[in-house]
Design a protein around this motif. Structure first.
Motif, PDB file in Angstrom:
ATOM      1  N   TYR A 157      13.763   8.447  26.918  1.00  0.00           N
ATOM      2  CA  TYR A 157      12.571   7.602  26.858  1.00  0.00           C
ATOM      3  C   TYR A 157      11.366   8.378  27.385  1.00  0.00           C
ATOM      4  CZ  TYR A 157      15.571   3.535  26.087  1.00  0.00           C
ATOM      5  OH  TYR A 157      16.480   2.645  25.562  1.00  0.00           O
ATOM      6  N   GLY A 158      10.184   8.020  26.888  1.00  0.00           N
ATOM      7  CA  GLY A 158       8.956   8.633  27.354  1.00  0.00           C
ATOM      8  C   GLY A 158       7.916   7.588  27.679  1.00  0.00           C
ATOM      9  N   LEU A 159       6.920   7.980  28.481  1.00  0.00           N
ATOM     10  CA  LEU A 159       5.806   7.095  28.831  1.00  0.00           C
ATOM     11  C   LEU A 159       4.835   7.079  27.656  1.00  0.00           C
ATOM     12  CD1 LEU A 159       5.490   8.522  32.398  1.00  0.00           C
ATOM     13  CD2 LEU A 159       6.024   6.130  31.934  1.00  0.00           C
ATOM     14  N   ALA A 160       4.871   6.001  26.873  1.00  0.00           N
ATOM     15  CA  ALA A 160       4.115   5.973  25.623  1.00  0.00           C
ATOM     16  C   ALA A 160       2.739   5.327  25.754  1.00  0.00           C
ATOM     17  CB  ALA A 160       4.921   5.243  24.543  1.00  0.00           C
ATOM     18  N   GLU A 213       9.161  -2.568  28.168  1.00  0.00           N
ATOM     19  CA  GLU A 213       7.843  -2.868  28.717  1.00  0.00           C
ATOM     20  C   GLU A 213       7.994  -3.297  30.173  1.00  0.00           C
ATOM     21  OE1 GLU A 213       3.859  -5.376  27.543  1.00  0.00           O
ATOM     22  OE2 GLU A 213       5.751  -6.456  27.563  1.00  0.00           O
ATOM     23  N   VAL A 214       7.341  -2.576  31.055  1.00  0.00           N
ATOM     24  CA  VAL A 214       7.339  -2.906  32.482  1.00  0.00           C
ATOM     25  C   VAL A 214       6.007  -3.569  32.777  1.00  0.00           C
ATOM     26  CG1 VAL A 214       7.593  -2.025  34.820  1.00  0.00           C
ATOM     27  CG2 VAL A 214       8.801  -0.905  32.924  1.00  0.00           C
ATOM     28  N   LYS A 215       6.056  -4.813  33.224  1.00  0.00           N
ATOM     29  CA  LYS A 215       4.819  -5.589  33.393  1.00  0.00           C
ATOM     30  C   LYS A 215       4.783  -6.254  34.761  1.00  0.00           C
ATOM     31  CE  LYS A 215       2.299  -9.459  31.246  1.00  0.00           C
ATOM     32  NZ  LYS A 215       0.985  -8.812  31.403  1.00  0.00           N
ATOM     33  N   GLY A 216       3.620  -6.186  35.397  1.00  0.00           N
ATOM     34  CA  GLY A 216       3.445  -6.813  36.692  1.00  0.00           C
ATOM     35  C   GLY A 216       3.309  -8.318  36.573  1.00  0.00           C
ATOM     36  N   VAL A 217       3.853  -9.031  37.549  1.00  0.00           N
ATOM     37  CA  VAL A 217       3.778 -10.488  37.547  1.00  0.00           C
ATOM     38  C   VAL A 217       2.326 -10.930  37.750  1.00  0.00           C
ATOM     39  CG1 VAL A 217       4.178 -10.680  40.029  1.00  0.00           C
ATOM     40  CG2 VAL A 217       4.774 -12.599  38.546  1.00  0.00           C
ATOM     41  N   THR A 218       1.966 -12.024  37.127  1.00  0.00           N
ATOM     42  CA  THR A 218       0.631 -12.598  37.298  1.00  0.00           C
ATOM     43  C   THR A 218       0.729 -13.831  38.186  1.00  0.00           C
ATOM     44  OG1 THR A 218      -0.072 -11.835  35.113  1.00  0.00           O
ATOM     45  CG2 THR A 218      -1.370 -13.594  36.124  1.00  0.00           C
ATOM     46  N   PHE A 219       0.017 -13.830  39.300  1.00  0.00           N
ATOM     47  CA  PHE A 219       0.051 -14.980  40.207  1.00  0.00           C
ATOM     48  C   PHE A 219      -0.734 -16.135  39.588  1.00  0.00           C
ATOM     49  CE2 PHE A 219      -1.796 -17.272  43.919  1.00  0.00           C
ATOM     50  CZ  PHE A 219      -0.612 -17.813  44.376  1.00  0.00           C
ATOM     51  N   CYS A 220      -0.088 -17.274  39.433  1.00  0.00           N
ATOM     52  CA  CYS A 220      -0.715 -18.421  38.760  1.00  0.00           C
ATOM     53  C   CYS A 220      -0.942 -19.600  39.696  1.00  0.00           C
ATOM     54  CB  CYS A 220       0.145 -18.860  37.576  1.00  0.00           C
ATOM     55  SG  CYS A 220       0.327 -17.606  36.297  1.00  0.00           S
ATOM     56  N   GLY A 221      -0.965 -19.361  40.990  1.00  0.00           N
ATOM     57  CA  GLY A 221      -1.191 -20.450  41.930  1.00  0.00           C
ATOM     58  C   GLY A 221       0.046 -20.789  42.726  1.00  0.00           C
ATOM     59  N   LYS A 222      -0.154 -21.475  43.816  1.00  0.00           N
ATOM     60  CA  LYS A 222       0.942 -21.830  44.710  1.00  0.00           C
ATOM     61  C   LYS A 222       1.871 -22.849  44.062  1.00  0.00           C
ATOM     62  CE  LYS A 222       1.877 -23.360  49.446  1.00  0.00           C
ATOM     63  NZ  LYS A 222       2.991 -24.219  49.007  1.00  0.00           N
ATOM     64  N   SER A 223       3.150 -22.703  44.342  1.00  0.00           N
ATOM     65  CA  SER A 223       4.149 -23.623  43.823  1.00  0.00           C
ATOM     66  C   SER A 223       5.171 -23.920  44.909  1.00  0.00           C
ATOM     67  CB  SER A 223       4.847 -23.027  42.593  1.00  0.00           C
ATOM     68  OG  SER A 223       5.976 -23.800  42.236  1.00  0.00           O
ATOM     69  N   ASP A 224       5.600 -25.177  44.989  1.00  0.00           N
ATOM     70  CA  ASP A 224       6.620 -25.539  45.978  1.00  0.00           C
ATOM     71  C   ASP A 224       7.963 -24.906  45.657  1.00  0.00           C
ATOM     72  OD1 ASP A 224       4.791 -27.086  47.347  1.00  0.00           O
ATOM     73  OD2 ASP A 224       5.328 -28.942  46.294  1.00  0.00           O
ATOM     74  N   VAL A 233       3.112  -1.142  31.277  1.00  0.00           N
ATOM     75  CA  VAL A 233       3.364   0.218  30.795  1.00  0.00           C
ATOM     76  C   VAL A 233       4.549   0.155  29.847  1.00  0.00           C
ATOM     77  CG1 VAL A 233       3.936   2.592  31.441  1.00  0.00           C
ATOM     78  CG2 VAL A 233       2.514   1.208  32.951  1.00  0.00           C
ATOM     79  N   LEU A 234       4.503   0.957  28.787  1.00  0.00           N
ATOM     80  CA  LEU A 234       5.550   0.931  27.772  1.00  0.00           C
ATOM     81  C   LEU A 234       6.336   2.234  27.755  1.00  0.00           C
ATOM     82  CD1 LEU A 234       6.689  -0.757  25.323  1.00  0.00           C
ATOM     83  CD2 LEU A 234       5.204   0.670  23.888  1.00  0.00           C
ATOM     84  N   LEU A 235       7.653   2.098  27.897  1.00  0.00           N
ATOM     85  CA  LEU A 235       8.574   3.211  27.684  1.00  0.00           C
ATOM     86  C   LEU A 235       9.106   3.098  26.256  1.00  0.00           C
ATOM     87  CD1 LEU A 235      10.742   3.243  30.953  1.00  0.00           C
ATOM     88  CD2 LEU A 235       9.072   4.958  30.256  1.00  0.00           C
ATOM     89  N   ALA A 236       9.121   4.219  25.535  1.00  0.00           N
ATOM     90  CA  ALA A 236       9.592   4.206  24.151  1.00  0.00           C
ATOM     91  C   ALA A 236      10.621   5.314  23.936  1.00  0.00           C
ATOM     92  CB  ALA A 236       8.421   4.385  23.181  1.00  0.00           C
ATOM     93  N   ARG A 237      11.570   5.059  23.052  1.00  0.00           N
ATOM     94  CA  ARG A 237      12.557   6.066  22.719  1.00  0.00           C
ATOM     95  C   ARG A 237      11.890   7.219  21.978  1.00  0.00           C
ATOM     96  NH1 ARG A 237      18.117   3.488  20.410  1.00  0.00           N
ATOM     97  NH2 ARG A 237      18.173   5.611  19.538  1.00  0.00           N
ATOM     98  N   VAL A 238      12.128   8.425  22.462  1.00  0.00           N
ATOM     99  CA  VAL A 238      11.520   9.603  21.857  1.00  0.00           C
ATOM    100  C   VAL A 238      12.040   9.810  20.441  1.00  0.00           C
ATOM    101  CG1 VAL A 238      11.273  12.115  22.033  1.00  0.00           C
ATOM    102  CG2 VAL A 238      11.131  10.692  24.089  1.00  0.00           C
ATOM    103  N   ASP A 239      13.337   9.555  20.208  1.00  0.00           N
ATOM    104  CA  ASP A 239      13.912   9.806  18.883  1.00  0.00           C
ATOM    105  C   ASP A 239      13.382   8.839  17.830  1.00  0.00           C
ATOM    106  OD1 ASP A 239      15.234   7.682  20.142  1.00  0.00           O
ATOM    107  OD2 ASP A 239      17.072   8.006  19.014  1.00  0.00           O
TER     108      ASP A 239
END
Length: 220
Positions: A58-61, A6-17, A70-76
């Motif tokens: 792998y395929g784009l499932a 699973e390829v997932k974009g980061v979610t910005f949760c506010g400024k942090s030091d 986005v999820l990559l899954a094994r074709v087999d």
């Protein structure tokens, strides 16, 4: 050799030091899609080359725009036949929970009984498939939209030139040609590839002519 990626974009949760990340570091869904497509292409090359350490194919499932993933899954393990109408592969990435519990119970009774993930998968609903018009949104759920920013363009050709406006209406040939000319001018400045710049605060920004229209928004 994992079954799912699973390829997932980061979610910005506010400024942090502890971090200098900000909203400029948060990718759009189309950027996550492009990265996953490139990852799938590179994995396929390694698979085709063969060898003892070659990964499975792998395929784009699936994709879920709301989660920016986005999820990559094994074709087999999860891949089905190619749909002759759509040209897309059918997938089985859902879990058949009754079947899983049945198999798990048999294993408890008889530890010699073995089962694998292929034994309890279920067909992926059409709305969850990669490239589906619903973009991963379950049509049985109520989707509430507030007045907010929306993509100015909803569909693009392979080079990144918009083909449909914010309402999903096809752009005229004249407008598409105008946008293509703007992209050609941009390519003269930044080239065909991607260039990463580091700003004063440490944030990074990417210049890529093929993405110049994808971040534009309208408020409605």
């Amino acid at each position: 050799k994992c079954s799912l990626v699973e390829v997932k974009g980061v979610t910005f949760c506010g400024k942090s030091d502890a971090s200098n990340l900000n909203m400029t570091n948060t990718p759009w869904h189309h950027e996550v899609v492009a990265l996953t497509q490139k990852l799938q292409e590179e994995l396929a090359k390694i698979t085709a080359a063969g060898g003892p350490d070659a990964p499975p194919l792998y395929g784009l499932a699936c994709e879920h725009k709301h989660s920016c993933s986005v999820l990559l899954a094994r074709v087999d393990q999860f891949g089905g036949e190619i749909d002759p109408v759509t040209g897309r592969r059918k997938w089985k990435t859902w879990i058949d929970y009754p079947k899983f519990h049945e198999l798990a119970a048999r294993h408890v009774e008889d530890p010699t009984f073995k089962f694998a993930v292929e034994d309890y998968v279920a067909e992926t609903p059409s709305w969850a498939l990669f490239g589906a018009e619903e973009e991963g949104f379950d049509p049985t759920d109520n989707r509430h939209r507030k007045k907010r920013k929306h993509p100015k363009y909803t569909k693009f050709d392979l080079s990144g030139v918009p083909t449909h406006d914010d309402d999903g209406q096809e752009l005229s040939a004249q407008e598409r040609n105008r946008l293509k000319m703007l992209m050609d001018e941009k390519k003269k400045d930044v080239g065909d590839g991607s260039t990463v710049y580091t700003l004063k605060g440490g944030e990074k920004t990417v210049e890529d002519a093929s993405l110049m229209f994808r971040g534009l928004t309208v408020t409605k």
